[in-house]
Design an enzyme around this catalytic site. Structure first.
Site, PDB file in Angstrom:
ATOM      1  NE  ARG A   1      -7.720  -7.929  -0.050  1.00 41.05           N
ATOM      2  CZ  ARG A   1      -7.233  -7.169  -1.033  1.00 41.05           C
ATOM      3  NH1 ARG A   1      -6.201  -6.394  -0.820  1.00 41.05           N
ATOM      4  NH2 ARG A   1      -7.800  -7.185  -2.232  1.00 41.05           N
TER       5      ARG A   1
ATOM      6  CE  LYS B   1      -4.436  -1.724   1.248  1.00 39.08           C
ATOM      7  NZ  LYS B   1      -5.510  -1.871   2.209  1.00 39.08           N
TER       8      LYS B   1
END
Ligand code: 9MG
Length: 282
Positions: free
Chosen positions: A256, A222
């Site tokens: 995840r 991210k």
């Protein structure tokens, strides 16, 4: 679902525009390549994924929403192929009630909704699907969520919101006479949060864990890692593994991740350390 130890959820985006793996499973005409998606899922399972999260809508900051027809065309054939051929829980990353209903008929085993069932009809569809549900916190919507995220206390506001959504879900299920599904909570790293909010939510993850539900953490590649380390998405593996280990150490039960093999190794080492602590009575 056995979440007594942390499990890995492999990311399988069947979108042209996701921030890291966008277009990876698309043919030249833009349609999804089911064989490519299946191959990638099989590798992730061999590498240690217990879940495969199939998504047909990019929710990266600035992303435009996708139409229902397009999302169905991307997601449903892949869910069907994976559920027949892959030994993992097939998670469906969607906010659309129609896709929740149809994907579970095709073998989907978990609904992962970044909008925590806020779309009209989503609570009904999700409860009637009778599979575990992941409810994620997001401030705002993907197109604008990173413009100026503001909290007086990010951790308590995230907890408050998640508990509110759990309460609404439980009320609906009870009134409908349906068992309340297994619920998983997710602070939603990067979804309407500054780097400092994300770091607080990682540091104080145990406060969210104290709500009494298993936690899913999605930090893989991210942009927070990019900003803190000055790295492009393709150079964020070390940062992703570090944050995955910290999340698992602080209570996350599902990680995840795009890089399943590496994340599984990192989590196995963490588990070995924790086992040593237990064995030595620490
Ligand atoms: C679909 N998706 C992208 N990032 C995510 C995250 O952090 N958590 C969950 N549950 N889903 C995500």
């Amino acid at each position: 679902m056995d979440l007594s130890t942390p499990k890995i959820m492999g990311v399988l985006n069947v979108t042209p525009d996701s921030f890291y793996d966008g277009g990876k499973h698309c043919k030249s005409d833009g349609a999804v390549s089911i064989s490519s998606a299946l191959l990638a899922a099989e590798k992730m399972v061999a590498d240690g994924a217990a879940f495969i999260d199939v998504g047909g809508e990019s929710t990266r900051p600035g992303a435009a929403p996708v139409g229902l027809e397009q999302e169905c065309a991307r997601v449903l054939p892949v869910v069907e192929a994976l559920s027949k051929n892959v030994d993992a829980v097939i998670s469906v990353d969607t906010s659309s009630p129609e896709i929740m209903t149809e994907s579970v008929k095709l073998g989907g085993g978990l609904i992962n909704d970044v909008r925590a069932l806020e779309k009209k009809g989503a609570i009904e569809a999700a409860v009637n699907a009778k599979v575990p549900l992941c409810l994620m916190h997001m401030q705002g919507k993907p197109s604008t969520m990173q413009h100026n995220p503001t909290y007086s206390n990010a951790v308590s506001e995230v907890c408050e919101y998640l508990l509110l959504r759990v309460g609404i879900l439980q009320d609906f299920a009870q009134k409908a006479g349906i068992d309340v599904p297994q619920i998983i909570l997710d602070p939603g790293y990067g979804f309407g949060k500054t780097d400092e909010h994300n770091l607080q939510l990682l540091r104080d993850l145990s406060q969210i864990e104290n709500l009494g539900y298993p936690i899913l953490a999605g930090l893989s590649r991210k942009s927070m890692i990019g900003r803190l380390l000055g790295r492009k998405p393709e150079d964020r593996l070390a940062g992703s593994l570090t944050l995955a280990v910290i999340a698992a150490q602080n209570g996350a039960r599902i990680i995840r991740a795009h890089d399943v093999a590496e994340t599984a190794d990192a989590i196995r080492l963490l588990q070995a350390i924790k086992k040593g602590e237990r064995d030595n009575g620490a």
